[in-house]
Design a protein around this motif. Sequence first.
Motif, PDB file in Angstrom:
ATOM      1  N   GLU A  49       3.108  -8.995  -5.946  1.00  0.00           N
ATOM      2  CA  GLU A  49       2.466  -8.650  -7.218  1.00  0.00           C
ATOM      3  C   GLU A  49       2.437  -9.875  -8.140  1.00  0.00           C
ATOM      4  N   ARG A  50       1.365  -9.994  -8.921  1.00  0.00           N
ATOM      5  CA  ARG A  50       1.232 -11.129  -9.836  1.00  0.00           C
ATOM      6  C   ARG A  50       2.344 -11.169 -10.874  1.00  0.00           C
ATOM      7  N   ASN A  51       2.878 -10.012 -11.269  1.00  0.00           N
ATOM      8  CA  ASN A  51       3.923 -10.013 -12.294  1.00  0.00           C
ATOM      9  C   ASN A  51       5.167 -10.778 -11.848  1.00  0.00           C
ATOM     10  N   ASN A  52       5.401 -10.888 -10.549  1.00  0.00           N
ATOM     11  CA  ASN A  52       6.518 -11.712 -10.071  1.00  0.00           C
ATOM     12  C   ASN A  52       6.271 -13.183 -10.389  1.00  0.00           C
ATOM     13  N   ILE A  53       5.059 -13.634 -10.125  1.00  0.00           N
ATOM     14  CA  ILE A  53       4.700 -15.025 -10.431  1.00  0.00           C
ATOM     15  C   ILE A  53       4.842 -15.266 -11.933  1.00  0.00           C
ATOM     16  N   SER A  54       4.363 -14.332 -12.724  1.00  0.00           N
ATOM     17  CA  SER A  54       4.432 -14.452 -14.177  1.00  0.00           C
ATOM     18  C   SER A  54       5.874 -14.588 -14.659  1.00  0.00           C
ATOM     19  N   ARG A  55       6.771 -13.799 -14.122  1.00  0.00           N
ATOM     20  CA  ARG A  55       8.191 -13.880 -14.528  1.00  0.00           C
ATOM     21  C   ARG A  55       8.784 -15.245 -14.197  1.00  0.00           C
ATOM     22  N   TRP A  56       8.392 -15.803 -13.042  1.00  0.00           N
ATOM     23  CA  TRP A  56       8.907 -17.122 -12.676  1.00  0.00           C
ATOM     24  C   TRP A  56       8.351 -18.191 -13.599  1.00  0.00           C
ATOM     25  N   VAL A  57       7.051 -18.144 -13.840  1.00  0.00           N
ATOM     26  CA  VAL A  57       6.389 -19.150 -14.679  1.00  0.00           C
ATOM     27  C   VAL A  57       6.920 -19.101 -16.113  1.00  0.00           C
ATOM     28  N   ARG A  58       7.210 -17.908 -16.620  1.00  0.00           N
ATOM     29  CA  ARG A  58       7.755 -17.769 -17.977  1.00  0.00           C
ATOM     30  C   ARG A  58       9.273 -17.951 -18.010  1.00  0.00           C
ATOM     31  N   GLU A  59       9.851 -18.267 -16.851  1.00  0.00           N
ATOM     32  CA  GLU A  59      11.283 -18.526 -16.706  1.00  0.00           C
ATOM     33  C   GLU A  59      12.147 -17.326 -17.090  1.00  0.00           C
ATOM     34  N   GLU A  60      11.609 -16.131 -16.899  1.00  0.00           N
ATOM     35  CA  GLU A  60      12.386 -14.913 -17.121  1.00  0.00           C
ATOM     36  C   GLU A  60      13.288 -14.632 -15.925  1.00  0.00           C
ATOM     37  N   ARG A  61      12.840 -15.052 -14.771  1.00  0.00           N
ATOM     38  CA  ARG A  61      13.593 -14.881 -13.524  1.00  0.00           C
ATOM     39  C   ARG A  61      13.415 -16.132 -12.683  1.00  0.00           C
ATOM     40  N   ASP A  62      14.400 -16.380 -11.835  1.00  0.00           N
ATOM     41  CA  ASP A  62      14.285 -17.469 -10.875  1.00  0.00           C
ATOM     42  C   ASP A  62      13.966 -16.881  -9.506  1.00  0.00           C
ATOM     43  N   PRO A  63      13.043 -17.498  -8.772  1.00  0.00           N
ATOM     44  CA  PRO A  63      12.780 -17.010  -7.421  1.00  0.00           C
ATOM     45  C   PRO A  63      13.969 -17.313  -6.510  1.00  0.00           C
ATOM     46  N   THR A  64      14.162 -16.464  -5.517  1.00  0.00           N
ATOM     47  CA  THR A  64      15.208 -16.719  -4.527  1.00  0.00           C
ATOM     48  C   THR A  64      14.813 -17.935  -3.696  1.00  0.00           C
ATOM     49  N   ALA A  65      15.751 -18.447  -2.933  1.00  0.00           N
ATOM     50  CA  ALA A  65      15.459 -19.582  -2.057  1.00  0.00           C
ATOM     51  C   ALA A  65      14.337 -19.233  -1.081  1.00  0.00           C
ATOM     52  N   GLU A  66      14.352 -18.000  -0.592  1.00  0.00           N
ATOM     53  CA  GLU A  66      13.305 -17.565   0.331  1.00  0.00           C
ATOM     54  C   GLU A  66      11.941 -17.545  -0.360  1.00  0.00           C
ATOM     55  N   LYS A  67      11.908 -17.127  -1.622  1.00  0.00           N
ATOM     56  CA  LYS A  67      10.649 -17.089  -2.356  1.00  0.00           C
ATOM     57  C   LYS A  67      10.162 -18.500  -2.688  1.00  0.00           C
TER      58      LYS A  67
END
Length: 96
Positions: A49-67
């Motif tokens: 989902e695009r909202n995952n990308i958005s959270r990473w870009v806005r630095e609300e969440r960090d992607p896992t190593a796998e992501k």
Amino acid sequence: MTVNQKTPFPSWESSETIRDMGKAGQALRQTLEKHGISQYRLAEVMGIERNNISRWVREERDPTAEKVEAIAEALRVLDPEACREFVTLYLGEYMA
């Protein structure tokens, strides 16, 4: 960086640890903007989902190593130069 004597992991109070939070998001934002890749397109190629990308870009969440690996793979499909840039920004010159 402070290290807990009982475990080899850095302490969460470490300013270096805090400073590294969001590094993937910063690298991703810069890469997407520079190469004209939309969050929607990256999400589509990654199958998320695009909202995952958005959270990473806005630095609300960090992607896992796998992501992070999946981000690099998707960028490689979309634009190999964008992949190289993301890896360089995230991991540094020696890893690109």
